[in-house]
Design an enzyme around this catalytic site. Sequence first.
Site, PDB file in Angstrom:
ATOM      1  N   CYS A  21     -24.819  38.804  -4.750  1.00  0.00           N
ATOM      2  CA  CYS A  21     -24.527  38.254  -6.076  1.00  0.00           C
ATOM      3  C   CYS A  21     -25.820  38.162  -6.889  1.00  0.00           C
ATOM      4  O   CYS A  21     -26.891  37.830  -6.358  1.00  0.00           O
ATOM      5  CB  CYS A  21     -23.843  36.902  -5.973  1.00  0.00           C
ATOM      6  SG  CYS A  21     -24.931  35.491  -5.752  1.00  0.00           S
ATOM      7  N   GLU A  22     -25.709  38.466  -8.149  1.00  0.00           N
ATOM      8  CA  GLU A  22     -26.895  38.496  -8.999  1.00  0.00           C
ATOM      9  C   GLU A  22     -27.378  37.101  -9.383  1.00  0.00           C
ATOM     10  O   GLU A  22     -28.452  36.965  -9.958  1.00  0.00           O
ATOM     11  CB  GLU A  22     -26.626  39.312 -10.257  1.00  0.00           C
ATOM     12  CG  GLU A  22     -25.560  38.764 -11.164  1.00  0.00           C
ATOM     13  CD  GLU A  22     -25.274  39.683 -12.345  1.00  0.00           C
ATOM     14  OE1 GLU A  22     -25.026  39.156 -13.444  1.00  0.00           O
ATOM     15  OE2 GLU A  22     -25.295  40.916 -12.169  1.00  0.00           O
ATOM     16  N   HIS A  23     -26.605  36.071  -9.076  1.00  0.00           N
ATOM     17  CA  HIS A  23     -26.994  34.720  -9.455  1.00  0.00           C
ATOM     18  C   HIS A  23     -27.844  34.035  -8.390  1.00  0.00           C
ATOM     19  O   HIS A  23     -28.752  33.272  -8.711  1.00  0.00           O
ATOM     20  CB  HIS A  23     -25.740  33.878  -9.726  1.00  0.00           C
ATOM     21  CG  HIS A  23     -24.884  34.437 -10.813  1.00  0.00           C
ATOM     22  ND1 HIS A  23     -23.514  34.522 -10.721  1.00  0.00           N
ATOM     23  CD2 HIS A  23     -25.208  34.982 -12.004  1.00  0.00           C
ATOM     24  CE1 HIS A  23     -23.027  35.078 -11.818  1.00  0.00           C
ATOM     25  NE2 HIS A  23     -24.037  35.367 -12.612  1.00  0.00           N
ATOM     26  N   HIS A  24     -27.549  34.297  -7.112  1.00  0.00           N
ATOM     27  CA  HIS A  24     -28.293  33.647  -6.033  1.00  0.00           C
ATOM     28  C   HIS A  24     -28.861  34.643  -5.019  1.00  0.00           C
ATOM     29  O   HIS A  24     -29.537  34.245  -4.070  1.00  0.00           O
ATOM     30  CB  HIS A  24     -27.390  32.651  -5.290  1.00  0.00           C
ATOM     31  CG  HIS A  24     -26.804  31.597  -6.168  1.00  0.00           C
ATOM     32  ND1 HIS A  24     -25.535  31.697  -6.715  1.00  0.00           N
ATOM     33  CD2 HIS A  24     -27.315  30.423  -6.620  1.00  0.00           C
ATOM     34  CE1 HIS A  24     -25.289  30.629  -7.450  1.00  0.00           C
ATOM     35  NE2 HIS A  24     -26.348  29.836  -7.413  1.00  0.00           N
ATOM     36  N   GLN A  47     -18.784  40.497  -8.781  1.00  0.00           N
ATOM     37  CA  GLN A  47     -17.657  41.271  -8.263  1.00  0.00           C
ATOM     38  C   GLN A  47     -16.835  41.872  -9.389  1.00  0.00           C
ATOM     39  O   GLN A  47     -16.329  42.987  -9.287  1.00  0.00           O
ATOM     40  CB  GLN A  47     -16.785  40.387  -7.372  1.00  0.00           C
ATOM     41  CG  GLN A  47     -15.673  41.157  -6.659  1.00  0.00           C
ATOM     42  CD  GLN A  47     -14.937  40.306  -5.657  1.00  0.00           C
ATOM     43  OE1 GLN A  47     -15.529  39.443  -5.003  1.00  0.00           O
ATOM     44  NE2 GLN A  47     -13.643  40.520  -5.515  1.00  0.00           N
ATOM     45  N   HIS A  75     -17.961  35.300  -0.918  1.00  0.00           N
ATOM     46  CA  HIS A  75     -19.288  35.153  -1.499  1.00  0.00           C
ATOM     47  C   HIS A  75     -20.059  34.082  -0.743  1.00  0.00           C
ATOM     48  O   HIS A  75     -19.652  32.919  -0.724  1.00  0.00           O
ATOM     49  CB  HIS A  75     -19.176  34.779  -2.986  1.00  0.00           C
ATOM     50  CG  HIS A  75     -18.585  35.863  -3.827  1.00  0.00           C
ATOM     51  ND1 HIS A  75     -19.229  36.368  -4.931  1.00  0.00           N
ATOM     52  CD2 HIS A  75     -17.418  36.550  -3.723  1.00  0.00           C
ATOM     53  CE1 HIS A  75     -18.483  37.315  -5.482  1.00  0.00           C
ATOM     54  NE2 HIS A  75     -17.374  37.434  -4.771  1.00  0.00           N
ATOM     55  N   CYS A  89     -22.766  32.724  -1.509  1.00  0.00           N
ATOM     56  CA  CYS A  89     -23.308  31.683  -2.389  1.00  0.00           C
ATOM     57  C   CYS A  89     -22.333  30.519  -2.507  1.00  0.00           C
ATOM     58  O   CYS A  89     -22.729  29.403  -2.855  1.00  0.00           O
ATOM     59  CB  CYS A  89     -23.622  32.256  -3.774  1.00  0.00           C
ATOM     60  SG  CYS A  89     -22.206  32.965  -4.623  1.00  0.00           S
TER      61      CYS A  89
END
Length: 205
Positions: A95-98, A136, A164, A166
Amino acid sequence: MDAVTPEAARLAGVTNSKPTREEAEEAVRTLIAWAGDDPAREGLIDTPKRVVKAWSEWFSGYEADPMAALGKTFEDVQGYDDMVMLTNIDVESHCEHHLAPILGVAHVAYLPRKAVVGISKIARVVEIFSKRMQTQETMTAQIADALTEAMQPLGVAVLIDAKHQCMTTRGVHHPNVSTITTTFTGEFKTDPALKDRFIRMVERA
């Protein structure tokens, strides 16, 4: 993982030159120290090299072109004009956030217009987009868009079912939640019976 292709740079929004491997390894040392450990101790001394090597694999999709993977098609299919579907394609993304893993499967189908593509190429396209920092939702749409652009089929259907990390290992800590995303184009979007048939085949997979 020494160069970023123009296609990868465009998709990733990369405008600056890429850091060197040595700079990447130093960044890992900084994070180890920030976490509270000693990057110079025996068990961690080679960790920066291992992490950079792992990133080279995890994010290899930035150096691959999905259009190249789909470049060769076959028109001699003896009049075949029904759905072509691959189920349970492994998805290993982050995931690009975490930067936590996203693990699951993709189900991909298309309705040929004139030609088909080698089935391994569809799996390769899923791999290319999954080996990037992703959401996703974006990944689902990218797979469908690539197949549409390369093949001009009558329709494309993509369903991704993934968990996920995260959400599993941090934050709300719910390990049993799956995220399902779908994209339907062309006849899969306009023909409810075709869409339902795709969904039923996914459920049986």
